[in-house]
Design an enzyme around this catalytic site. Structure first.
Site, PDB file in Angstrom:
ATOM      1  CG  ASP A 167       4.736  10.721   1.322  1.00  0.00           C
ATOM      2  OD1 ASP A 167       5.994   9.982   0.865  1.00  0.00           O
ATOM      3  OD2 ASP A 167       3.674  10.362   0.879  1.00  0.00           O
ATOM      4  CG  HIS A 306       5.897   1.813   2.653  1.00  0.00           C
ATOM      5  ND1 HIS A 306       5.036   1.042   1.577  1.00  0.00           N
ATOM      6  CD2 HIS A 306       5.889   3.188   2.139  1.00  0.00           C
ATOM      7  CE1 HIS A 306       4.798   1.884   0.631  1.00  0.00           C
ATOM      8  NE2 HIS A 306       5.105   3.140   0.882  1.00  0.00           N
TER       9      HIS A 306
HETATM   10 FE1  N7H Z   1       4.654   4.687  -0.093  1.00  0.00          FE
HETATM   11  N1  N7H Z   1       3.495   6.047   4.475  1.00  0.00           N
HETATM   12  O1  N7H Z   1       3.172   6.976   4.970  1.00  0.00           O
HETATM   13  O2  N7H Z   1       3.497   5.002   5.039  1.00  0.00           O
HETATM   14  N2  N7H Z   1       5.577   5.922   1.576  1.00  0.00           N
HETATM   15  N3  N7H Z   1       2.895   5.075   1.066  1.00  0.00           N
HETATM   16  N4  N7H Z   1       3.885   3.801  -1.697  1.00  0.00           N
HETATM   17  N5  N7H Z   1       6.613   4.834  -0.887  1.00  0.00           N
HETATM   18  C1  N7H Z   1       7.104   6.432   1.360  1.00  0.00           C
HETATM   19  O3  N7H Z   1      10.659   8.232   1.258  1.00  0.00           O
HETATM   20  C2  N7H Z   1       2.879   5.581   2.146  1.00  0.00           C
HETATM   21  C3  N7H Z   1       2.520   3.732  -1.744  1.00  0.00           C
HETATM   22  C4  N7H Z   1       6.843   4.177  -2.375  1.00  0.00           C
HETATM   23  O4  N7H Z   1      13.010   5.479  -2.176  1.00  0.00           O
HETATM   24  C5  N7H Z   1       7.125   7.149   2.820  1.00  0.00           C
HETATM   25  O5  N7H Z   1       9.556   9.867   0.443  1.00  0.00           O
HETATM   26  C6  N7H Z   1       1.374   5.572   2.391  1.00  0.00           C
HETATM   27  C7  N7H Z   1       2.257   2.957  -2.766  1.00  0.00           C
HETATM   28  C8  N7H Z   1       8.254   4.312  -2.680  1.00  0.00           C
HETATM   29  O6  N7H Z   1      13.060   4.889  -0.017  1.00  0.00           O
HETATM   30  C9  N7H Z   1       6.234   7.311   3.279  1.00  0.00           C
HETATM   31  C10 N7H Z   1       0.685   5.013   1.347  1.00  0.00           C
HETATM   32  C11 N7H Z   1       3.491   2.609  -3.590  1.00  0.00           C
HETATM   33  C12 N7H Z   1       8.650   5.063  -1.667  1.00  0.00           C
HETATM   34  C13 N7H Z   1       4.895   6.346   2.618  1.00  0.00           C
HETATM   35  C14 N7H Z   1       1.656   4.710   0.385  1.00  0.00           C
HETATM   36  C15 N7H Z   1       4.497   3.240  -2.707  1.00  0.00           C
HETATM   37  C16 N7H Z   1       7.631   5.490  -0.585  1.00  0.00           C
HETATM   38  C17 N7H Z   1       8.566   7.711   2.984  1.00  0.00           C
HETATM   39  C18 N7H Z   1      -0.640   4.690   1.078  1.00  0.00           C
HETATM   40  C19 N7H Z   1       3.961   1.929  -4.797  1.00  0.00           C
HETATM   41  C20 N7H Z   1      10.055   5.587  -1.626  1.00  0.00           C
HETATM   42  C21 N7H Z   1       8.574   9.087   2.424  1.00  0.00           C
HETATM   43  C22 N7H Z   1      -1.842   5.167   1.480  1.00  0.00           C
HETATM   44  C23 N7H Z   1       3.278   0.828  -5.249  1.00  0.00           C
HETATM   45  C24 N7H Z   1      11.058   4.626  -1.161  1.00  0.00           C
HETATM   46  C25 N7H Z   1       9.535   9.157   1.226  1.00  0.00           C
HETATM   47  C26 N7H Z   1      12.744   5.214  -1.090  1.00  0.00           C
HETATM   48  C27 N7H Z   1       7.963   6.041   0.346  1.00  0.00           C
HETATM   49  C28 N7H Z   1       3.752   5.967   3.004  1.00  0.00           C
HETATM   50  C29 N7H Z   1       1.777   4.086  -0.811  1.00  0.00           C
HETATM   51  C30 N7H Z   1       5.900   3.462  -2.877  1.00  0.00           C
HETATM   52  C31 N7H Z   1       5.911   7.725   4.646  1.00  0.00           C
HETATM   53  C32 N7H Z   1       0.564   5.886   3.617  1.00  0.00           C
HETATM   54  C33 N7H Z   1       0.861   2.390  -3.488  1.00  0.00           C
HETATM   55  C34 N7H Z   1       8.751   3.963  -3.912  1.00  0.00           C
END
Ligand code: N7H
Length: 441
Positions: A167, A306
């Site tokens: 992340d 996601h």
């Molecule tokens: Fe997410 N995951 O592990 O599945 N997220 N996220 N997120 N997320 C990202 O690119 C995760 C949540 C965003 O710029 C990564 O840094 C989990 C919420 C955005 O390409 C991973 C949860 C919201 C990005 C996860 C969660 C977002 C992002 C890749 C909850 C907004 C960047 C790592 C438990 C409403 C997108 C990375 C981009 C990336 C996970 C929550 C948003 C692995 C497990 C609630 C904007």
């Protein structure tokens, strides 16, 4: 350029420590609390400048933020110009797809939390000492309402969230702060994250300048259930993928990245750890490929992934939309999956993500990404389905398409929500000058 001495450290850079305690409090005696903001709290607040060099980082970093009812308790009557913030997260839960508040931590139901201290350090002992000293200074001005201890996962899992994926890779570069964006990094106006800066179109009280709205969500993750789902629904490509590779591929396609951080857009079939670890390459993609139609082809990255749902890059045109971006600064919480939980495919001890995002406008930032994109089955194209990680339909079954690279019309019905909202609150992280000025007097 930005006044980095006046902007709290977590907003633009993140405190990025192994341990972080979220200490939610109510203000019991505003008259006594207000002067202590300047005398006792302000000197402990960690600025952006301080975090920029290891030599100036304190043993335990501290930031503070206030809910709307917290500002009201302090006698601040100026509206900040954000209706989501003004109403609080509890009254916004339907907009976020939460199935009522049955899963919410009781302390988040209502508007009883006035503020949150964010303590970050290398060890829990350091944090405990900092908490004890701040509590001694504040006495009965505040009441502790609830705490959540976040911690980086152990060993080589450090930096990975509980499902196992790296992340913290993709955050926007804020104009005036980041001078050389990484390849593929979004560039946003300072006013996308900071109130009163260029690009913030809402009228704000002068003292709110360089503050930012902090969205806090306690998001539980059902890890053994998620793993079981990947095993049961592995992508099948005989002669190409083993069953294990098929389930790893399904997981990577649900996120849009492999566990190493490598984007499936650049590594469509197998993980590429060297790519995942390389910041000059791991974010350098737009979903555009000369050999594939952007609007229909999902062989590399599904539309529902996601990271594609929450940052559609070229899907919304070129140049990329620059408004709907957030700075993410969350940290995992809870223990590792036990052998018993893994064997039973069932979570028995809560773990998840202490989600934190900063934005100047909650309706354009966090709430837009959650509601208008992740929860919307027809975004980015009709029939895409919801975000399989965070998409929420108030508990209703979620349908997702595009996850099978051999048949993009195939749909998968997710009978479990692998991420369960335990609620949270909307806060405002003021500048240091606002803490010692308007808020203290
Ligand atoms: Fe997410 N995951 O592990 O599945 N997220 N996220 N997120 N997320 C990202 O690119 C995760 C949540 C965003 O710029 C990564 O840094 C989990 C919420 C955005 O390409 C991973 C949860 C919201 C990005 C996860 C969660 C977002 C992002 C890749 C909850 C907004 C960047 C790592 C438990 C409403 C997108 C990375 C981009 C990336 C996970 C929550 C948003 C692995 C497990 C609630 C904007």
């Amino acid at each position: 350029s930005l006044n980095l001495d006046d902007i709290q450290g977590d907003v633009l850079i993140g405190m990025k420590k192994n341990q972080e305690l979220f200490y939610f409090f109510s203000i019991a005696n505003a008259t006594d609390f207000k002067p202590k903001l300047a005398s006792d709290i302000l000197p402990l607040i960690t600025t952006t400048t301080q975090l920029l060099s290891v030599n100036t980082q304190p043993t335990t970093a501290l930031n503070v933020a206030f809910s709307q009812t917290g500002l009201t308790a302090l006698g601040v009557t100026d509206a900040l110009g954000d209706s989501a913030y003004a109403g609080g997260q509890f009254s916004d839960l339907k907009n976020l797809g939460d199935p009522g508040s049955t899963n919410w931590v009781p302390q988040f139901t209502g508007t009883g939390i006035h503020g949150v201290f964010l303590f970050a350090s290398d060890t829990e002992d350091n944090i405990d000492a900092a908490v004890a000293s701040l509590e001694a200074a504040l006495g009965d001005c505040i009441t502790k309402v609830y705490t959540l201890q976040g911690a980086a996962r152990p060993g080589t899992e450090a930096g990975h969230e509980h499902f196992g994926y790296l992340d913290g890779i993709s955050n926007p570069a804020v104009d005036g702060f980041v001078t050389s964006p990484m390849p593929g990094q979004a560039v946003v106006a300072a006013g996308t994250v900071l109130l009163g800066e260029s690009g913030d179109t809402v009228t704000r009280p002068t003292w709110a300048k360089d503050g930012s709205f902090l969205v806090f969500r306690q998001l539980a993750q059902l890890v053994p259930e998620f793993d079981k789902f990947l095993t049961d629904n592995a992508v099948v490509e005989p002669g190409v993928l083993t069953p294990q590779q098929g389930s790893d591929l399904l997981g990577a396609r649900m996120i849009g990245r492999w566990k190493s951080g490598a984007p499936v857009d650049l590594a469509p079939l197998f993980d590429d750890p060297a790519l995942g670890a390389d910041p000059t390459r791991n974010n350098n993609f737009t979903f555009v490929h000369p050999d594939a139609a952007l609007a229909t082809n999902q062989t590399r990255c599904p539309f529902s992934a996601h990271i594609r749902k929450t940052r559609p890059r070229a899907d919304l045109g070129t140049p990329e939309d620059a408004v709907h971006h957030i700075m993410r600064a969350g940290i995992p919480y809870g223990p590792e999956v036990s052998d018993d939980e893994a064997a039973a495919n069932t979570t028995s001890t809560e773990r998840g993500l202490a989600f934190v995002s900063y934005q100047a406008n909650i309706g354009n930032g966090f709430r837009f990404l959650q509601k208008t994109w992740a929860d919307n089955a027809n975004f980015v194209h009709a029939g895409t389905g919801v975000d399989p990680i965070i998409g929420a339909l108030a508990g209703a079954q979620r349908v997702v398409s595009g996850l099978d690279p051999t048949d993009s019309t195939k749909t998968l019905t997710l009978t479990t929500d692998f991420v369960v909202s335990r609620g949270g609150e909307y806060f405002f992280t003021p500048s240091l000058s606002a803490i010692s000025g308007t808020l203290a007097v």
